[in-house]
Design an enzyme around this catalytic site. Structure first.
Site, PDB file in Angstrom:
ATOM      1  N   ARG A   1     -12.645   0.104 -14.824  1.00  0.00           N
ATOM      2  CA  ARG A   1     -12.332   1.468 -15.299  1.00  0.00           C
ATOM      3  C   ARG A   1     -11.448   2.221 -14.306  1.00  0.00           C
ATOM      4  NH1 ARG A   1     -17.224   1.542 -12.835  1.00  0.00           N
ATOM      5  NH2 ARG A   1     -17.862   3.383 -11.652  1.00  0.00           N
ATOM      6  N   HIS A   2     -11.554   1.839 -13.044  1.00  0.00           N
ATOM      7  CA  HIS A   2     -10.747   2.533 -12.035  1.00  0.00           C
ATOM      8  C   HIS A   2      -9.264   2.173 -12.167  1.00  0.00           C
ATOM      9  CE1 HIS A   2     -14.475   3.843 -10.373  1.00  0.00           C
ATOM     10  NE2 HIS A   2     -14.888   2.596 -10.190  1.00  0.00           N
TER      11      HIS A   2
ATOM     12  N   THR B   1      -3.505  16.757  11.050  1.00  0.00           N
ATOM     13  CA  THR B   1      -4.597  16.848  10.070  1.00  0.00           C
ATOM     14  C   THR B   1      -4.647  15.678   9.085  1.00  0.00           C
ATOM     15  OG1 THR B   1      -3.149  18.042   8.567  1.00  0.00           O
ATOM     16  CG2 THR B   1      -4.497  19.368  10.074  1.00  0.00           C
TER      17      THR B   1
ATOM     18  N   HIS C   1       4.089  13.369  16.568  1.00  0.00           N
ATOM     19  CA  HIS C   1       3.628  13.626  17.939  1.00  0.00           C
ATOM     20  C   HIS C   1       2.150  13.986  17.992  1.00  0.00           C
ATOM     21  CE1 HIS C   1       4.953  17.271  16.011  1.00  0.00           C
ATOM     22  NE2 HIS C   1       4.198  17.985  16.849  1.00  0.00           N
TER      23      HIS C   1
END
Ligand code: RB5
Length: 154
Positions: A145-146, A80, A22
């Site tokens: 590398r990630h 949030t 909501h």
């Protein structure tokens, strides 16, 4: 710098599953309106009004769409973004990033290959949320590398 792969969108539009509680409903509605005008396929997993609901239920709906390959990416919105990210990240294979600005969103895609974007209606304004969403949809993962680092998460 943002990396965009236009050829992908030309051949196959990204399918995006949206969900909110909501507290994120109004922002979801506005972002859906903006995205539907562009070349994306949208799945609205609810909620459909401002009646109080529990955010994990809607995180679950979106996560299942992504894990079942019915959606390429997910967008989750609550007050949030935090609760949505917590709920979504309980699932192996989900990399949900709670983002408040464009740089965070860019890095979430380039370095973390985030497949779910979490936004907070109470903490980002509509313009910033839209910029984050477009960045999330148009930025490619850098790999290399990630990828090795992501492999260590799973
Ligand atoms: C609802 O009041 C609020 O707690 C929820 O939307 C979210 O912000 C939780 O993380």
């Amino acid at each position: 710098m943002m990396t965009v792969n236009p050829s992908f969108h030309e051949t196959q539009p990204l399918v995006i599953a949206f969900g909110s509680d909501h507290a994120g409903f109004l922002l979801k509605k506005r972002l859906l309106n903006l995205v539907e005008k562009q070349k994306y396929v949208v799945i609205d997993c609810g909620t459909m009004d401002q009646h109080p609901v529990d955010y994990p239920d809607f995180a679950e709906r979106v996560v299942q769409k992504v894990l079942n390959h019915q959606a390429d990416r997910g967008v989750l919105i609550c007050g949030t973004g935090i609760g949505m990210a917590m709920a979504a990240n309980r699932h192996r294979g989900i990399r949900a990033a709670c983002c408040y600005d464009v740089y965070q969103t860019l890095m979430a895609r380039q370095h973390n290959d985030a497949n779910v974007l979490c936004l907070g209606e109470r903490v980002v304004d509509e313009k910033m949320a839209h910029q984050c969403l477009i960045t999330f949809l148009q930025t490619e993962f850098e790999g290399g590398r990630h990828q090795r680092r992501l492999d260590k998460i799973d």
